[in-house]
Design a protein around this motif. Structure first.
Motif, PDB file in Angstrom:
ATOM      1  N   UNK B 110      51.962 -17.616  -7.573  1.00 14.29           N
ATOM      2  CA  UNK B 110      51.198 -18.775  -7.121  1.00 14.29           C
ATOM      3  C   UNK B 110      50.809 -18.668  -5.647  1.00 14.29           C
ATOM      4  N   UNK B 111      51.786 -18.357  -4.795  1.00 10.42           N
ATOM      5  CA  UNK B 111      51.532 -18.406  -3.350  1.00 10.42           C
ATOM      6  C   UNK B 111      50.624 -17.275  -2.906  1.00 10.42           C
ATOM      7  N   UNK B 112      50.796 -16.128  -3.557  1.00  7.52           N
ATOM      8  CA  UNK B 112      49.904 -15.000  -3.279  1.00  7.52           C
ATOM      9  C   UNK B 112      48.468 -15.394  -3.594  1.00  7.52           C
ATOM     10  N   UNK B 113      48.320 -16.139  -4.688  1.00 13.49           N
ATOM     11  CA  UNK B 113      46.985 -16.565  -5.085  1.00 13.49           C
ATOM     12  C   UNK B 113      46.387 -17.536  -4.059  1.00 13.49           C
ATOM     13  N   UNK B 114      47.238 -18.475  -3.560  1.00 13.15           N
ATOM     14  CA  UNK B 114      46.750 -19.418  -2.553  1.00 13.15           C
ATOM     15  C   UNK B 114      46.215 -18.673  -1.337  1.00 13.15           C
ATOM     16  N   UNK B 115      46.908 -17.603  -0.947  1.00 15.94           N
ATOM     17  CA  UNK B 115      46.501 -16.850   0.231  1.00 15.94           C
ATOM     18  C   UNK B 115      45.194 -16.097  -0.029  1.00 15.94           C
ATOM     19  N   UNK B 116      45.088 -15.470  -1.189  1.00 15.67           N
ATOM     20  CA  UNK B 116      43.969 -14.549  -1.418  1.00 15.67           C
ATOM     21  C   UNK B 116      42.738 -15.193  -2.045  1.00 15.67           C
ATOM     22  N   UNK B 117      42.940 -16.337  -2.696  1.00 16.85           N
ATOM     23  CA  UNK B 117      41.827 -16.931  -3.428  1.00 16.85           C
ATOM     24  C   UNK B 117      40.593 -17.231  -2.574  1.00 16.85           C
ATOM     25  N   UNK B 118      40.758 -17.806  -1.356  1.00 14.46           N
ATOM     26  CA  UNK B 118      39.552 -18.077  -0.552  1.00 14.46           C
ATOM     27  C   UNK B 118      38.752 -16.803  -0.257  1.00 14.46           C
ATOM     28  N   UNK B 119      39.468 -15.714   0.005  1.00 17.42           N
ATOM     29  CA  UNK B 119      38.785 -14.458   0.321  1.00 17.42           C
ATOM     30  C   UNK B 119      38.015 -13.933  -0.887  1.00 17.42           C
ATOM     31  N   UNK B 120      38.672 -13.963  -2.028  1.00 16.63           N
ATOM     32  CA  UNK B 120      38.005 -13.465  -3.233  1.00 16.63           C
ATOM     33  C   UNK B 120      36.795 -14.333  -3.580  1.00 16.63           C
ATOM     34  N   UNK B 155      34.965  -4.789  -8.745  1.00 16.23           N
ATOM     35  CA  UNK B 155      36.340  -5.185  -8.449  1.00 16.23           C
ATOM     36  C   UNK B 155      36.490  -6.702  -8.290  1.00 16.23           C
ATOM     37  N   UNK B 156      35.615  -7.308  -7.505  1.00 13.96           N
ATOM     38  CA  UNK B 156      35.735  -8.755  -7.250  1.00 13.96           C
ATOM     39  C   UNK B 156      35.593  -9.532  -8.560  1.00 13.96           C
ATOM     40  N   UNK B 157      34.599  -9.143  -9.357  1.00 16.38           N
ATOM     41  CA  UNK B 157      34.366  -9.841 -10.626  1.00 16.38           C
ATOM     42  C   UNK B 157      35.558  -9.692 -11.562  1.00 16.38           C
ATOM     43  N   UNK B 158      36.029  -8.467 -11.712  1.00 19.93           N
ATOM     44  CA  UNK B 158      37.137  -8.216 -12.636  1.00 19.93           C
ATOM     45  C   UNK B 158      38.410  -8.910 -12.158  1.00 19.93           C
ATOM     46  N   UNK B 159      38.677  -8.842 -10.855  1.00 15.61           N
ATOM     47  CA  UNK B 159      39.902  -9.454 -10.333  1.00 15.61           C
ATOM     48  C   UNK B 159      39.898 -10.971 -10.559  1.00 15.61           C
ATOM     49  N   UNK B 160      38.800 -11.617 -10.205  1.00 11.91           N
ATOM     50  CA  UNK B 160      38.733 -13.076 -10.353  1.00 11.91           C
ATOM     51  C   UNK B 160      38.896 -13.471 -11.823  1.00 11.91           C
ATOM     52  N   UNK B 161      38.215 -12.739 -12.684  1.00  8.09           N
ATOM     53  CA  UNK B 161      38.287 -13.048 -14.108  1.00  8.09           C
ATOM     54  C   UNK B 161      39.706 -12.822 -14.649  1.00  8.09           C
ATOM     55  N   UNK B 162      40.357 -11.761 -14.179  1.00  2.38           N
ATOM     56  CA  UNK B 162      41.717 -11.454 -14.626  1.00  2.38           C
ATOM     57  C   UNK B 162      42.709 -12.517 -14.148  1.00  2.38           C
ATOM     58  N   UNK B 163      42.509 -13.011 -12.919  1.00  2.00           N
ATOM     59  CA  UNK B 163      43.390 -14.082 -12.409  1.00  2.00           C
ATOM     60  C   UNK B 163      43.295 -15.302 -13.338  1.00  2.00           C
ATOM     61  N   UNK B 164      42.066 -15.662 -13.682  1.00  2.00           N
ATOM     62  CA  UNK B 164      41.880 -16.776 -14.622  1.00  2.00           C
ATOM     63  C   UNK B 164      42.614 -16.480 -15.928  1.00  2.00           C
ATOM     64  N   UNK B 165      42.483 -15.229 -16.400  1.00  2.00           N
ATOM     65  CA  UNK B 165      43.148 -14.831 -17.641  1.00  2.00           C
ATOM     66  C   UNK B 165      44.662 -14.946 -17.555  1.00  2.00           C
ATOM     67  N   UNK B 166      45.207 -14.663 -16.379  1.00  2.00           N
ATOM     68  CA  UNK B 166      46.665 -14.721 -16.213  1.00  2.00           C
ATOM     69  C   UNK B 166      47.193 -16.152 -16.347  1.00  2.00           C
TER      70      UNK B 166
END
Lengths: 264, 276
Positions: B110-120, B155-166
């Motif tokens: 969760x916290x890793x996502x909070x940090x990285x989400x704005x950048x992605x 990379x950006x597209x796949x990563x964002x989509x995978x986060x949603x999938x997780x």
């Protein structure tokens, strides 16, 4: 310590939660005391929303109790309880055998051995030959058979069944009731069964507990003194309908009270 | 019995409302698709040969075929195809190999996502085209900068989509795993991962398209080889037939990628009821 012949003992179980929108503290269940003897089939019936599903989830460890204690005996294999879920909750991405063996895999049993150990239970619930099908290829009744087999496979001391036949049509439901009686008499498991169908509870159980409207309390503990093995015809006997009347009256009072409470 | 199993090729059936017999030909979608395609080519060719459209601007099907025969015959087009293919393949393979595990990792903490989400999110919202000058500064005008552009798009597209999938796992399946006391690892493998597959594949499909855009645009901006370069070069030298040929090849490449992804998707789909 648990008494010798007891499978489950609940003392003063209370559960409160905070309503998400109104932020009010609500009591879901209030001081539930319950003893279930080893090998006994016990049902809880009650009006919808009375907290009976909440109670079984607490026993299963999926929800925390606010107060009270629940003790469950461990079977020789070390598993105390296994849940048969309301909607079958079979993983759609695993085959039938993969789903039924899941509980064993969770205990660290190797896949191949888990599949071998799961096979007799598939046979017991009448799903032999469906090992490699995916859940979407099964009917609702067959999915619930797999759901039951999955719980039996881990050889728990007590089977927790949360309205497992609620989503089935009337005929399939009756077939599954008869099947459950057969499977129960063969496996000799202790069962805690949640339902809102009064006839289902009487037909299956040694004891029926009636739960009040929310906050849920146990209103009555009725021993069902009907001969076993039970067949569907028993539902038309005077003794059976007498139990139905008795339980229905208890629940009807609750429903009227709830209706008045809502009106006020 | 299905229509396909019937011996006769032409089926007659009565339309329920009109009562008139309706003729259904075999393979209708394909048949009419090809018919429409051929019709456009014929009209195009006719319009050019009748002088309604200038061939120097719009080319024509026969001129494109002639250009194809010339450039494939002499072999000058192969390096362009080869380089574009290489750029897409390397850049996109890196995007898949890194995007999926990193997406799953971010989605699991969760916290890793909070940090990285704005950048992605910012990176996703910014057209990568705008970054190309910067990427050229960093990686030079050669193939490396193309890899970087393609990688970033994918990379950006796949990563964002995978986060949603997780996060896509249904509560009832997580409850089930918990009820049987599945370890964190087993829960991930048996619930989180399978639930995320449709999202990962969607990310791959969208990312693949964006990566192809990256190939073409970065070759437009600075390159001396590649299909994007081939198109832009022939555009500046007013060779409409070769521009059309280049576009056609890129289009075919896009279709090929789409088909390949569909094939991969089907391999993961055995457990889903067929929707046909």
């Amino acid at each position: 310590m648990l008494d010798q012949d007891l499978a489950l003992s609940a003392r003063g179980v209370r559960m409160e939660y905070r309503d998400r929108t109104t932020r009010d503290r609500l009591t879901a269940i209030e001081r539930v005391d319950l003893d279930i003897r080893h090998g006994e089939f016990v049902s809880i019936v009650g009006p919808s929303g009375c907290g009976k599903s909440t109670f079984i989830k607490i026993v299963n460890g999926l929800l925390p109790a606010t107060e009270g204690e629940i003790e469950v005996r461990r079977s020789k294999t070390g598993f105390d309880h296994a849940m048969v879920f309301q909607d079958s909750s079979l993983f759609p991405w695993y085959t039938v055998i993969g789903n039924v063996a899941y509980g064993l895999v969770c205990q660290g049993v190797r896949k191949k051995e888990a599949y071998e150990r799961a096979r007799p239970f598939l046979r017991l619930v009448g799903l032999e030959g469906f090992e490699d099908k995916y859940p979407y290829q099964l009917s609702g009744g067959m999915q619930q058979r797999a759901n039951l087999a999955r719980a039996l496979t881990v050889d728990p001391e007590i089977l927790l069944m949360d309205e497992p036949f609620a989503a089935l049509d009337a005929q399939t439901r009756e077939i599954m009731q008869v099947e459950l009686v057969r499977i129960w008499s063969q496996s000799r498991k202790t069962v805690l069964f949640i339902t809102h169908q009064i006839d289902e509870a009487i037909f299956l159980s040694d004891r029926v507990l009636v739960m009040s409207a929310r906050p849920g309390r146990i209103l009555a503990d009725i021993t069902i003194d009907l001969p076993r093995p039970r067949v569907l015809d028993i539902k038309r006997t005077p003794a059976f309908t007498a139990y139905e009347d008795q339980i229905w009256k208890l629940i009807a009072v609750q429903l009227t009270a709830t209706a008045q409470g809502t009106a006020a | 019995m299905t229509a396909a199993a019937r011996p006769e090729r032409i089926t007659r059936r009565r339309h329920p409302s009109s009562g008139r017999p309706q003729i259904v030909l075999p393979q209708e979608p394909l048949l009419f698709g090809i018919l429409g395609f051929v019709l456009v080519l014929v009209v195009w060719e006719a319009a050019v040969s009748m002088g309604l459209v200038r061939a120097s601007l719009m080319s024509s099907p026969s001129r494109i075929v002639a250009a194809a025969i010339a450039d494939f015959g002499s072999g000058v087009i192969w390096p362009h195809i080869g380089v574009s293919l290489l750029e897409w393949t390397v850049g996109f393979a890196l995007a898949v190999v890194l995007g999926i595990p990193i997406g799953l990792l971010i989605g699991s903490f969760r916290r890793l996502e909070y940090v990285l989400d704005p950048w992605l999110s910012a990176l996703y919202a910014t057209p990568t085209v705008a970054l190309i000058p910067l990427i050229i500064l960093l990686f030079g005008v050669g193939t490396n900068s193309k890899f970087a552009v393609v990688f970033l798009e994918g990379f950006v597209t796949i990563t964002i989509s995978t986060i949603t999938g997780a996060h896509a796992a249904e509560k009832k399946y997580l409850d089930l795993a918990r009820s049987f006391r599945a370890s964190r690892r087993l829960t991930f493998r048996s619930v989180t991962l399978p639930s995320s597959v449709p999202f990962i594949i969607t990310g791959i499909r969208i990312g693949a398209g964006r990566a192809l855009v990256g190939v073409v645009v970065s070759e437009f901006i600075a390159a001396n080889v590649g299909l994007g370069f081939y198109i832009s070069l022939n555009g500046t030298t007013l060779n409409a037939s070769r521009v059309m040929l280049g576009i056609l090849l890129i289009g075919l490449f896009g279709i090929g990628i789409g088909q390949a992804i569909r094939r991969v998707e089907r391999r993961f789909d055995a457990w889903r009821p067929a929707i046909h």
